[in-house]
Design a protein around this motif. Sequence first.
Motif, short mmCIF file in Angstrom:
data_model
loop_
_atom_site.label_atom_id
_atom_site.label_comp_id
_atom_site.label_asym_id
_atom_site.label_seq_id
_atom_site.Cartn_x
_atom_site.Cartn_y
_atom_site.Cartn_z
N PRO A 169 0.81 -1.23 0.00
CA PRO A 169 0.00 0.00 0.00
C PRO A 169 0.84 1.27 0.00
O PRO A 169 0.35 2.34 -0.38
N SER A 170 2.11 1.16 0.42
CA SER A 170 2.99 2.32 0.45
C SER A 170 3.86 2.43 -0.80
O SER A 170 4.70 3.33 -0.89
N ALA A 197 6.54 -2.54 8.04
CA ALA A 197 7.84 -1.94 7.71
C ALA A 197 7.72 -0.77 6.74
O ALA A 197 8.26 0.31 6.99
N ALA A 198 7.02 -0.96 5.62
CA ALA A 198 6.91 0.12 4.64
C ALA A 198 6.20 1.36 5.21
O ALA A 198 6.67 2.49 5.01
N LEU A 209 9.83 3.41 1.07
CA LEU A 209 10.83 2.34 0.97
C LEU A 209 10.73 1.74 -0.43
O LEU A 209 9.68 1.23 -0.81
N VAL A 210 11.82 1.80 -1.21
CA VAL A 210 11.76 1.34 -2.60
C VAL A 210 12.68 0.14 -2.87
O VAL A 210 12.45 -0.59 -3.84
N LEU A 274 11.66 -1.01 13.46
CA LEU A 274 11.62 -2.17 12.57
C LEU A 274 12.02 -3.44 13.31
O LEU A 274 11.40 -4.50 13.13
N ARG A 275 13.01 -3.32 14.15
CA ARG A 275 13.49 -4.49 14.91
C ARG A 275 12.40 -4.99 15.88
O ARG A 275 12.16 -6.19 15.98
N LEU A 276 11.76 -4.05 16.57
CA LEU A 276 10.72 -4.43 17.53
C LEU A 276 9.52 -5.07 16.84
O LEU A 276 8.98 -6.08 17.29
N THR A 277 9.08 -4.49 15.74
CA THR A 277 7.91 -5.02 15.05
C THR A 277 8.20 -6.37 14.40
O THR A 277 7.30 -7.21 14.30
#
Length: 315
Positions: A169-170, A197-198, A209-210, A274-277
């Motif tokens: 979606p991003s 993440a995105a 983020l690409v 990002l690490r936590l998720t």
Amino acid sequence: MKFRLIADQRETFPIRIMCDVMGVSPAGYYAWRGRPESPRKAANRVLLTKIRRSTRTTIVLGVLGLLGLSSLCRGVEADVQPRPSLGAASRQIPLPVPRPDMKSPTPSDMSAVPKLVPSPSVLSEDDTSNHCLADLKIAGAQFSPTPSDRLDGRCPVISPIDIISLETPSGRITFPGKPTFNCVFALQLAKWLSNVAAPLVKILAGNDLVTLETGPGYVCRMRNGDTFQDAKLSEHATGNAVDITSLGLANKRQIGIAAVADESNPDRRLLTALRLTACGYFTTVLGPGANAAHATHYHLDLGVHGKSSNYRICE
């Protein structure tokens, strides 16, 4: 947008931790949730309901067609049409359906009965793989089968694929290294990138983020570089792991994972988030600070620790 992301992930992560990671207060989040629904949001909700109803109808009609029961399709279409609301006095109790004749079926009757689809518990490995590959396509992934000459017979992989890109979606995320994973792991990675993440990168870095720079994914080796006689297989040996080295943004900026160890680095907050998720999606998450072998990348895998997959290692 930060509050929306927190609301979407509240069943996966504690709200207080997400608020801390996103740099907002829990009070502000709850105040946002308590606001009255705007006219635009209400219209979007109605539209989403119609889309979901239409999607469910299409799926049901497709299944009926595959089972040779097309004659029932008109009934399904009529059943999903919106019905006018009726007052209590005008509601009628439907008559019970007559019981069918219980005589024994003849062979000709049995020939018209559609074949039953086996339940997931008895699906063959090929069926399971096909289902996974179909789900991966629905998730927005572009991939290709891994050439057999890149696989080692000592380290078999179920449904090996080379992932090329992922539509989220991003925006679209490409994988320059075209890493090799088993299908189940690739699907879980796709879910984490799309759902968490995105959006996090877009919010905390201010850009889409690409690209995702990674290792090869599949590598037939033992853990920690040990010999085959002395140790257990690495999760990389079954295509069940990824090593993420850096993130590429739409403005051409690269964010190296190693920067998470630098407390003064402005990207540390994003990399920590990002690490936590990732710990909510994978059973093993290792990175800088865990040990010397993971000082420059995030290692994510779906290895089973102990007798179940409930235990997680997040370092």
